[in-house]
Design a protein around this motif. Structure first.
Motif: not given
Length: 201
Positions: A38-62
């Protein structure tokens, strides 16, 4: 990410210890160790992608991990020693690297050889509960990223002993490797990682 067999030679474990015997991703998949980027970018978009992924897969926390001398203070050397002791967990170990780099060594079954996996920024790895493994920083001496959990966080290590071989999660892990039909947990891994495809673009 790069994977190869550990050379088992003495020396600083932060060094590559590359046996020159590479390990294809298919070999990792066979032991239920999965990887994506999941590419890291300077704008911090990786965090949004990981959060969306967690929500879709019912990850409880990080939470974040900061394995550096500054981040761990006086516990730095002690924690690294603990990370490098061979152990298993009773929960899936899912890690995403944002900065720095490090190694996960995992035991191949049934050979019991160490496979060393070198991870860097953007690498996401899922290590199944019940597999024997260990962790170490590389020569950069730093890694920053995220730990993700499907349920309540549980990172207590179970050190490898004769007793740990009969641990219920170890037994279930080995059972999941038998036969050609994927186990329920393996199917879960596959479904989760297939959803990552949309995050590569």
């Amino acid at each position: 990410m790069r994977a190869y067999y550990f050379d088992n030679l003495p020396g600083d474990v932060r060094l590559p210890h590359d046996s020159k015997r590479s390990v294809p991703i298919e070999t990792l998949t066979k032991i239920n160790v999965l990887f994506w980027n999941v590419p890291v970018d300077i704008e911090g978009g990786w965090r949004k992608r990981i959060d969306e992924l967690s929500a879709e897969n019912d990850f409880k926390c990080n939470d974040t991990i900061d394995v550096t001398k500054e981040g761990l203070g006086d516990q730095y050397e002690t924690m690294l020693e603990e990370f490098f002791h061979e152990h298993l967990h009773e929960d899936d170990e899912i890690r995403y690297v944002v900065e720095g780099a490090g190694y996960y060594d995992v035991r191949e079954h049934p050979t019991d050889e160490w496979i060393r996996i070198h991870l860097g920024p953007g690498d996401l790895i899922a290590i199944p509960k019940g597999i024997y493994h260990r962790f170490m920083l590389d020569e950069q001496d730093r890694i920053y990223g995220l730990r993700l959990w499907r349920d309540i966080p549980n990172w207590t290590p179970v050190l490898r002993t004769k007793e740990s071989d009969s641990n219920q999660y170890r037994v279930k892990y080995l059972e999941s490797l038998k036969g050609t039909a994927a186990s329920a947990s393996s199917q879960g891994w596959a479904e989760w990682f297939s959803s990552l495809v949309t995050f590569r673009h």
